[in-house]
Design an enzyme around this catalytic site. Structure first.
Site, PDB file in Angstrom:
ATOM      1  N   GLN A  76      24.040  11.578  53.772  1.00 50.23           N
ATOM      2  CA  GLN A  76      24.195  10.049  54.133  1.00 50.23           C
ATOM      3  C   GLN A  76      23.348   9.861  55.394  1.00 50.23           C
ATOM      4  O   GLN A  76      23.195   8.812  55.656  1.00 50.23           O
ATOM      5  CB  GLN A  76      25.584  10.216  54.722  1.00 50.23           C
ATOM      6  CG  GLN A  76      26.630  10.291  53.636  1.00 50.23           C
ATOM      7  CD  GLN A  76      28.141  10.410  54.028  1.00 50.23           C
ATOM      8  OE1 GLN A  76      28.677  11.234  54.355  1.00 50.23           O
ATOM      9  NE2 GLN A  76      28.754   8.973  54.153  1.00 50.23           N
ATOM     10  N   LEU A 124      31.589   6.133  55.009  1.00 44.79           N
ATOM     11  CA  LEU A 124      30.567   5.730  56.105  1.00 44.79           C
ATOM     12  C   LEU A 124      29.582   4.803  55.384  1.00 44.79           C
ATOM     13  O   LEU A 124      28.731   4.133  55.648  1.00 44.79           O
ATOM     14  CB  LEU A 124      30.166   6.582  56.804  1.00 44.79           C
ATOM     15  CG  LEU A 124      31.294   7.193  58.102  1.00 44.79           C
ATOM     16  CD1 LEU A 124      30.489   8.504  58.813  1.00 44.79           C
ATOM     17  CD2 LEU A 124      31.705   5.850  58.771  1.00 44.79           C
TER      18      LEU A 124
END
Ligand code: NI
Length: 174
Positions: free
Chosen positions: A51, A95
């Site tokens: 990420q 996220l």
């Protein structure tokens, strides 16, 4: 330590499979610190290296509540060994998929084998929120996202929809 930029859909990096770590050195330890700092900064409870654009099988988790003592957990090369037949459902956010929450059913408990920050092999039995969070993060290491099982139409709709609903105790951002 530094806060990294979190990549979001539709960045193709999120679909890639992360590579195992061969040995835990300073680089990996630094990355783990950065992942924690980045995760806390974004109020997430889990973050995988992919990420922040790094395709290594490393993830961090902290499911402690706002006013509780921090409980940082880091996992290197995590592998799920067993899962329960019993399942639980959480409304999951990510996220990397801002403002999107999807109900996901997963095994309620799981047992994971991983390498800790000192290079030691560990086993952990997880239940509830920790189990769900860990499964979500390990999915990231395999290039899987919570929107993958939806139809394209539904996926597009959900991405468009901004979450406005009131706080839900089972709503989590990993
Ligand atoms: Ni996520």
């Amino acid at each position: 330590m530094s806060i990294k930029d979190i990549i979001t859909v539709p960045d193709d990096t999120l679909k890639k499979i992360s590579s195992p770590i061969e040995n835990v050195g300073d680089k990996e330890k630094e990355l783990i610190k950065d992942l924690f700092e980045t995760m806390y900064n974004s109020n997430g409870i889990g973050l995988a290296a992919v990420q922040v654009g790094i395709l290594k099988r490393i993830l961090v988790i902290d499911i402690s509540g706002k006013d509780e003592k921090k409980q940082p957990l880091s996992f290197i090369n995590p592998v799920i060994k067993t899962v329960s037949d019993e399942t639980s459902v959480y409304e999951e956010g990510c996220l990397s998929i801002p403002n999107t929450f999807i109900e996901i059913e997963r095994p309620k408990t799981c047992e994971v084998e991983f390498i800790d920050i000192n290079g030691k092999v560990k086993n952990l039995k997880c239940d509830g929120l920790l189990s769900t969070c860990l499964q979500h993060e390990i999915n990231h290491l395999d290039g899987k996202l919570i929107i993958d099982n939806l139809s394209k139409l539904k996926r597009d709709l959900i991405i468009k929809k901004i979450s406005k609903t009131q706080k839900n105790p089972n709503r989590i951002i990993v």
